[in-house]
Design a protein around this motif. Structure first.
Motif, short mmCIF file in Angstrom:
data_model
loop_
_atom_site.label_atom_id
_atom_site.label_comp_id
_atom_site.label_asym_id
_atom_site.label_seq_id
_atom_site.Cartn_x
_atom_site.Cartn_y
_atom_site.Cartn_z
N ALA A 90 30.99 -48.65 -14.79
CA ALA A 90 32.39 -48.37 -13.98
C ALA A 90 33.50 -49.60 -14.30
O ALA A 90 33.20 -50.77 -14.53
CB ALA A 90 31.96 -48.47 -12.44
N PRO A 91 34.62 -49.13 -14.33
CA PRO A 91 35.63 -50.08 -14.44
C PRO A 91 35.72 -51.29 -13.43
O PRO A 91 35.86 -52.53 -13.73
CB PRO A 91 37.06 -49.47 -14.55
CG PRO A 91 36.66 -48.11 -13.53
CD PRO A 91 35.30 -47.85 -13.87
N ARG A 92 34.90 -51.07 -12.38
CA ARG A 92 34.83 -52.20 -11.13
C ARG A 92 33.31 -52.10 -10.54
O ARG A 92 32.88 -50.94 -10.46
CB ARG A 92 35.79 -51.99 -10.01
CG ARG A 92 37.41 -52.14 -10.22
CD ARG A 92 38.42 -51.81 -9.27
NE ARG A 92 37.79 -52.63 -8.08
CZ ARG A 92 37.97 -52.52 -6.76
NH1 ARG A 92 38.35 -51.02 -6.43
NH2 ARG A 92 37.71 -53.26 -5.83
N MET A 93 33.10 -53.41 -10.44
CA MET A 93 31.64 -53.64 -10.08
C MET A 93 31.28 -52.83 -8.71
O MET A 93 30.33 -52.11 -8.56
CB MET A 93 31.27 -55.15 -10.16
CG MET A 93 29.58 -55.18 -9.94
SD MET A 93 29.06 -56.88 -9.86
CE MET A 93 29.39 -57.38 -11.61
N ALA A 94 32.29 -52.66 -8.15
CA ALA A 94 32.03 -52.19 -6.49
C ALA A 94 31.65 -50.45 -6.80
O ALA A 94 31.40 -49.91 -5.83
CB ALA A 94 33.10 -52.31 -5.66
N GLN A 95 32.24 -49.97 -7.76
CA GLN A 95 31.99 -48.76 -8.11
C GLN A 95 31.05 -48.25 -8.90
O GLN A 95 30.76 -47.09 -9.15
CB GLN A 95 33.35 -48.09 -8.76
CG GLN A 95 34.91 -48.38 -7.95
CD GLN A 95 35.87 -48.25 -8.86
OE1 GLN A 95 36.06 -48.38 -10.07
NE2 GLN A 95 37.06 -47.63 -7.90
N ASP A 96 30.39 -49.32 -9.43
CA ASP A 96 29.31 -49.04 -10.19
C ASP A 96 27.90 -48.44 -9.62
O ASP A 96 27.45 -48.74 -8.55
CB ASP A 96 28.82 -50.38 -10.99
CG ASP A 96 27.79 -49.98 -12.00
OD1 ASP A 96 28.14 -50.01 -13.14
OD2 ASP A 96 26.56 -50.06 -11.74
#
Length: 276
Positions: free
Chosen positions: A178-184
């Motif tokens: 994901a582009p941001r870790m929180a969205q991974d």
């Protein structure tokens, strides 16, 4: 009351560097008053650089179960209880392993049972889950992918574990980053498994993880301490550092089990038995 610390930190192939970082984390945890410190998987020697195609010429250094480095971690631990991960060489077989030590020596050991695809070409799987007594309480260890399987934590809880020490080198998704870790996806699963394993067994869970990168792997961090109701008591998020929580382990477990006692209320005769 027990102060429990779970570490998020980066470790690589340089064993001298790793030992120095372990010494610093032990010192930091001691200053926080921690009685138990859970360090990441592969803290001695680092994790694999590629899960899909591990390079056989660039594997973590394999240490014997009685390697002097493990004894040195115990010496550094002194009065504390410290869980640390490493690659174990036993009779030519390599294991993704963890050891729990104090100044009195080795308190417990675990070899990772559940191996993701890339690890199967490098490591031999372990074959058991055993809890053991420590000055911090009765502890059981899991190594990253182990906690994906509810049976792993349940086996330790049935063996009397009050604290689950989950040592990880858990990366972001290697197939759909994901582009941001929180969205991974893997970041979400990492937290989900930690909270679920604590809540379903009504135990305390200390989850460590690596940070930074190794080859093509980017690690999540997200160290945390989880209470027996599944509530996160302390966490590092994605940053390196220590998650520290003070817990009356026995009292919190008894409070969680006051009305609903999951281990006692199981109906094993109704469950499908495992088939080879």
């Amino acid at each position: 009351m027990t102060r429990i610390a779970a570490a998020a930190a980066h470790f690589g192939r340089d064993l001298d560097f790793d030992l120095a970082r372990i010494a610093k984390l032990i010192d930091d945890a001691r200053k926080e008053g921690a009685g138990l410190l859970v360090l990441p998987d592969a803290a001695l020697g680092g994790y694999l650089a590629d899960l899909r195609h591990p390079d056989p010429d660039a594997l973590p250094p394999a240490l014997k179960p009685d390697d002097p480095l493990i004894a040195e971690v115990g010496r550094l631990a002194a009065e504390m209880v410290v869980c640390v991960g490493y690659c174990e060489d036993d009779g030519g077989a390599r294991y993704n392993a963890a050891v729990c030590v104090s100044g009195d020596g080795v308190l417990g050991r675990h070899r990772k049972v559940h191996l993701p695809a890339g690890e199967t070409v490098v490591y031999t799987p372990g074959d058991r889950f055993d809890a053991f007594d420590t000055p911090a309480g009765r502890v059981g260890m899991l190594i990253d992918y182990d906690k994906t399987f509810p049976e792993s934590a349940r086996s330790l809880a049935l063996d009397g574990a009050e604290i689950l020490a989950c040592l990880s080198a858990w990366p972001t998704s290697v197939t759909n980053r994901a582009p941001r870790m929180a969205q991974d996806r893997q970041a979400k699963l990492f937290d989900l498994y930690d909270q679920a394993r604590a809540a379903e067994n009504q135990v305390v869970l200390a989850s460590s993880n690596q940070t930074g990168a190794m080859g093509g792997m980017r690690f999540l961090g997200q160290a945390k301490v989880v209470g027996p109701g599944g509530d996160i008591l302390a966490r590092t998020w994605a940053k390196a550092g220590l998650a520290v929580a003070e817990v009356d382990v026995g009292a919190e477990i008894e409070r969680a089990r006051r009305v609903l006692r999951h281990l006692d209320e199981r109906r094993p005769a109704s469950y499908r038995e495992a088939r080879a």
